[in-house]
Motif scaffolding. Structure first.
Motif, mmCIF file in Angstrom:
data_model
loop_
_atom_site.group_PDB
_atom_site.id
_atom_site.type_symbol
_atom_site.label_atom_id
_atom_site.label_comp_id
_atom_site.label_asym_id
_atom_site.label_seq_id
_atom_site.Cartn_x
_atom_site.Cartn_y
_atom_site.Cartn_z
ATOM 1 N N ALA A 59 0.829 -1.207 0.000
ATOM 2 C CA ALA A 59 0.000 0.000 0.000
ATOM 3 C C ALA A 59 0.865 1.259 0.000
ATOM 4 C CB ALA A 59 -0.929 -0.009 1.214
ATOM 5 N N ILE A 60 2.028 1.182 0.642
ATOM 6 C CA ILE A 60 2.947 2.320 0.678
ATOM 7 C C ILE A 60 3.663 2.490 -0.656
ATOM 8 C CG2 ILE A 60 5.075 3.190 1.762
ATOM 9 C CD1 ILE A 60 4.138 1.732 4.321
ATOM 10 N N HIS A 61 4.030 1.359 -1.272
ATOM 11 C CA HIS A 61 4.805 1.417 -2.526
ATOM 12 C C HIS A 61 4.157 0.473 -3.548
ATOM 13 C CE1 HIS A 61 8.139 2.477 -4.971
ATOM 14 N NE2 HIS A 61 8.797 1.338 -4.843
ATOM 15 N N PRO A 62 3.009 0.848 -4.110
ATOM 16 C CA PRO A 62 2.238 -0.067 -4.962
ATOM 17 C C PRO A 62 2.888 -0.416 -6.292
ATOM 18 C CG PRO A 62 1.259 2.131 -4.936
ATOM 19 C CD PRO A 62 2.330 2.133 -3.891
ATOM 20 N N SER A 63 3.931 0.275 -6.680
ATOM 21 C CA SER A 63 4.572 -0.030 -7.961
ATOM 22 C C SER A 63 5.714 -1.041 -7.829
ATOM 23 C CB SER A 63 5.112 1.252 -8.598
ATOM 24 O OG SER A 63 6.118 1.834 -7.777
ATOM 25 N N ASP A 64 5.901 -1.608 -6.643
ATOM 26 C CA ASP A 64 6.988 -2.560 -6.421
ATOM 27 C C ASP A 64 6.521 -3.971 -6.791
ATOM 28 O OD1 ASP A 64 8.823 -4.439 -5.029
ATOM 29 O OD2 ASP A 64 9.745 -2.579 -4.349
ATOM 30 N N LEU A 67 7.304 -6.877 -4.171
ATOM 31 C CA LEU A 67 6.382 -6.939 -3.040
ATOM 32 C C LEU A 67 5.067 -7.594 -3.453
ATOM 33 C CD1 LEU A 67 6.886 -3.426 -1.368
ATOM 34 C CD2 LEU A 67 7.635 -5.635 -0.465
ATOM 35 N N ALA A 68 4.556 -7.202 -4.619
ATOM 36 C CA ALA A 68 3.296 -7.771 -5.091
ATOM 37 C C ALA A 68 3.429 -9.266 -5.342
ATOM 38 C CB ALA A 68 2.847 -7.053 -6.371
ATOM 39 N N LEU A 69 4.559 -9.699 -5.907
ATOM 40 C CA LEU A 69 4.778 -11.124 -6.162
ATOM 41 C C LEU A 69 4.870 -11.896 -4.852
ATOM 42 C CD1 LEU A 69 5.411 -13.552 -7.942
ATOM 43 C CD2 LEU A 69 7.799 -12.801 -8.007
ATOM 44 N N ALA A 70 5.615 -11.370 -3.882
ATOM 45 C CA ALA A 70 5.734 -12.049 -2.588
ATOM 46 C C ALA A 70 4.378 -12.178 -1.917
ATOM 47 C CB ALA A 70 6.704 -11.285 -1.693
ATOM 48 N N LEU A 71 3.575 -11.127 -1.979
ATOM 49 C CA LEU A 71 2.254 -11.178 -1.362
ATOM 50 C C LEU A 71 1.362 -12.181 -2.094
ATOM 51 C CD1 LEU A 71 0.363 -10.177 0.788
ATOM 52 C CD2 LEU A 71 -0.101 -8.148 -0.586
ATOM 53 N N ALA A 72 1.460 -12.240 -3.421
ATOM 54 C CA ALA A 72 0.687 -13.218 -4.190
ATOM 55 C C ALA A 72 1.057 -14.647 -3.795
ATOM 56 C CB ALA A 72 0.920 -13.007 -5.686
ATOM 57 N N ARG A 73 2.335 -14.902 -3.598
ATOM 58 C CA ARG A 73 2.768 -16.248 -3.226
ATOM 59 C C ARG A 73 2.295 -16.608 -1.820
ATOM 60 N NH1 ARG A 73 8.960 -17.059 -4.955
ATOM 61 N NH2 ARG A 73 8.385 -19.245 -4.649
ATOM 62 N N LEU A 74 2.264 -15.625 -0.929
ATOM 63 C CA LEU A 74 1.726 -15.868 0.409
ATOM 64 C C LEU A 74 0.231 -16.168 0.347
ATOM 65 C CD1 LEU A 74 3.621 -13.062 2.344
ATOM 66 C CD2 LEU A 74 3.792 -15.514 2.819
#
Length: 223
Positions: A59-64, A67-74
């Protein structure tokens, strides 16, 4: 000096959201990300904490994209207990793809996730094509493409069947890559295994050796 100082301040200001985001992702989030990379176990409590940390970081850095990939894997790890987690994983993977369109693994995992959600073959095929376009010889992407394509074999367009056949042949021909096939092969259905054996190995001797390796692998898992 003023120009140099101003440029330095500007660069620091640009980097600040990323730094803050990764601070939030540290701790349980960082340990969970390491476990994801290694394929290791993650406790439900650690997974829940990591999901919350990574969501706040993103949410702080939405273009990373990382981070998005790590969250998707979680989220994918949480799907066994949370029926909405696969939908969230797809959302985060699309976010990662938007900011890292040349990352073949993101497209491969997006294809796999949409397959697991029961999406139309046309949508899955589009992601498989983007995976091949961006990482034709990337081992992790080849493996995901094969696992996704085999259950859909009769419904896939000809170009994807041809591409998956080449993926299987490359995976089967490389001794190091072949070891990564053991777990996925055991989890396949009978028809998928038969297709894989036909396309991954050029002759009966190679197929027999692979079956022997699979038997050894399954015995070791039972111990």
């Amino acid at each position: 000096m003023f120009v140099v100082l101003a440029a330095g301040v500007f660069i620091c200001a640009l980097a600040l959201p990323r730094v803050i985001a990764y601070v939030f992702a540290a701790g349980d989030g960082g340990r969970a990300a390491a476990a994801l990379a290694d394929g290791g176990p993650i406790s439900p409590a650690a997974r829940a904490g990591a999901r919350a940390r990574y969501a706040r970081a993103l949410a702080i850095h939405p273009s990373d994209a990382a981070l998005a990939l790590a969250l998707a894997r979680l989220e994918r790890r949480a799907a066994a207990d949370d029926p909405d987690a696969l939908d969230a994983a797809r959302t985060y993977l699309r976010q990662a793809a938007a900011h890292a369109p040349n990352d073949a693994f993101v497209w491969s995992l997006l294809a796999r996730t949409t397959f697991e959600r029961g999406a139309p073959v046309e949508e899955i095929a589009g992601y498989l094509r983007l995976s091949r376009l961006t990482g034709r010889f990337e081992a992790s992407s080849m493996l995901l493409r094969v696992r996704t394509a085999l259950p859909l074999w009769e419904r896939l367009p000809d170009d994807l069947r041809e591409g998956t056949t080449r993926d299987m042949a490359r995976l089967g021909a490389d001794p190091k890559l072949r070891r990564s096939l053991y777990g996925p092969y055991v989890s396949m259905g009978y028809a998928e295994r038969a297709l894989f054996l036909d396309h991954a190995f050029a002759d009966g001797g190679a197929r027999s050796r692979f079956r022997s390796q699979i038997l050894k692998y399954t015995r070791q898992r039972r111990r």
